[in-house]
Design a protein around this motif. Structure first.
Motif, PDB file in Angstrom:
ATOM      1  N   LYS A 295       1.004  -1.343  -0.133  1.00  0.00           N
ATOM      2  CA  LYS A 295      -0.055   0.128  -0.150  1.00  0.00           C
ATOM      3  C   LYS A 295       0.823   1.384   0.126  1.00  0.00           C
ATOM      4  O   LYS A 295       0.599   2.320  -0.329  1.00  0.00           O
ATOM      5  N   LYS A 296       2.104   1.177   0.478  1.00  0.00           N
ATOM      6  CA  LYS A 296       2.892   2.179   0.592  1.00  0.00           C
ATOM      7  C   LYS A 296       4.410   1.679   0.592  1.00  0.00           C
ATOM      8  O   LYS A 296       4.776   0.887   1.031  1.00  0.00           O
TER       9      LYS A 296
ATOM     10  N   ASN B 297       7.404   6.589   2.352  1.00  0.00           N
ATOM     11  CA  ASN B 297       6.282   7.688   2.646  1.00  0.00           C
ATOM     12  C   ASN B 297       5.315   8.099   1.283  1.00  0.00           C
ATOM     13  O   ASN B 297       4.791   8.935   1.243  1.00  0.00           O
TER      14      ASN B 297
ATOM     15  N   LYS C  99       2.540   6.339  -1.313  1.00  0.00           N
ATOM     16  CA  LYS C  99       1.449   5.568  -1.489  1.00  0.00           C
ATOM     17  C   LYS C  99       1.705   4.769  -2.900  1.00  0.00           C
ATOM     18  O   LYS C  99       2.108   5.238  -3.760  1.00  0.00           O
TER      19      LYS C  99
END
Length: 278
Positions: A128-129, A132, A134
């Motif tokens: 999802k990431k 830092n 996404k």
């Protein structure tokens, strides 16, 4: 992209106007191939998306390497290791060796499908990431890079609408990801027959105990799996693959160093910028 990256990331990925230069198309001759075909290269050293491309490649390539570690190689040494292990169990007198060249890989992939392969890569690891940034921002940045490739040639200006620029670091990772998901059925089929499948970017190596008629039939079928992928195959009991000559000598594996006819015995200085395996 303003809603997807921070101001700090924007500044990190931006390039100064005095550092930008419109890329240009040029050709390198493939002296080792009949007819000396030309290899198109887009020089992107000062392209506006250069920093983004490099940034994304550094994020994504380690993921690809991890995902595809069982079927991809980076040098002849890795091929020999896997080949010798395989030959201890499965080589026979009738074992066939097949090499396939993916025709014009970088420029044949649909840009939309290339970006989808990056999404599949992130989904594979349920990411999802990264740090830092996404996953959605990574996808959008990839799309921004691949869809904004402009270059000049012979006094005219062009926008590349298919494939990626040969000079962009991200293009290789997109092409590798695309090929990984394309080849899944082929790898499964080869593995189920106790064969060995390896790939180095657009060069494929298969060694397998199939009748030649069956292998030829499967190659034709593989050529119909994806309209973007065309395979040029050679099947025999011996072949040249990367820097190796590989031969099945009556059920015994034989390998030696292979040099292309255009080979020049020059050595790179130790402190030059080149891949560590070279």
């Amino acid at each position: 992209l303003s809603n997807w990256i921070t101001q700090k990331q924007y500044e990190q990925l931006s390039i100064k106007s005095n550092e930008v230069e419109l890329t240009h198309l040029y050709y390198l001759p493939k002296a080792q191939k009949p007819g000396t075909p030309l290899h198109p290269i887009i020089s992107g050293l000062k392209h506006p998306t250069k920093k983004i491309s490099k940034f994304l490649d550094e994020l994504l390539r380690p993921l690809f390497n991890k995902m595809a570690s069982n079927t991809t190689v980076t040098c002849g040494t890795e091929v020999i290791k896997q080949l010798h292990e395989w030959s201890k169990r499965d080589i026979r007198q009738e074992t066939l060796i097949c090499t396939m060249d993916v025709m014009d890989l970088y420029t044949m992939i649909s840009q939309t499908e290339g970006i989808m392969s990056i999404k599949k890569l992130l989904d594979y690891f349920k990411i999802k990431k990264i740090g830092n940034i996404k996953a959605e921002a990574i996808i959008r940045l990839c799309r921004f890079v691949i869809q904004n490739n402009y270059f000049s040639y012979n006094g005219k200006y062009f926008h590349q609408v298919r494939g990626g620029a040969m000079g962009s670091p991200l293009t290789l990772t997109i092409a590798n990801c695309y090929m990984y998901f394309y080849e899944r059925d082929i790898v499964k089929q080869v593995n189920n027959s106790n064969g060995l499948y390896l790939r180095y970017i657009d060069d494929i190596f298969i060694i397998i105990n199939w009748p030649i008629q069956h292998l030829s039939k499967q190659i034709n079928r593989w050529n119909e799996l994806d309209l973007n992928i065309k395979l040029k195959a050679q099947v025999d009991h011996s072949t040249n693959f990367l820097d190796l000559y590989i031969e099945n000598k009556n059920g015994e594996l034989f390998t030696k160093v292979y040099h292309k006819p255009s080979y020049e015995p020059y050595y790179l200085p130790f402190n030059s910028v080149h891949p560590i395996h070279m």
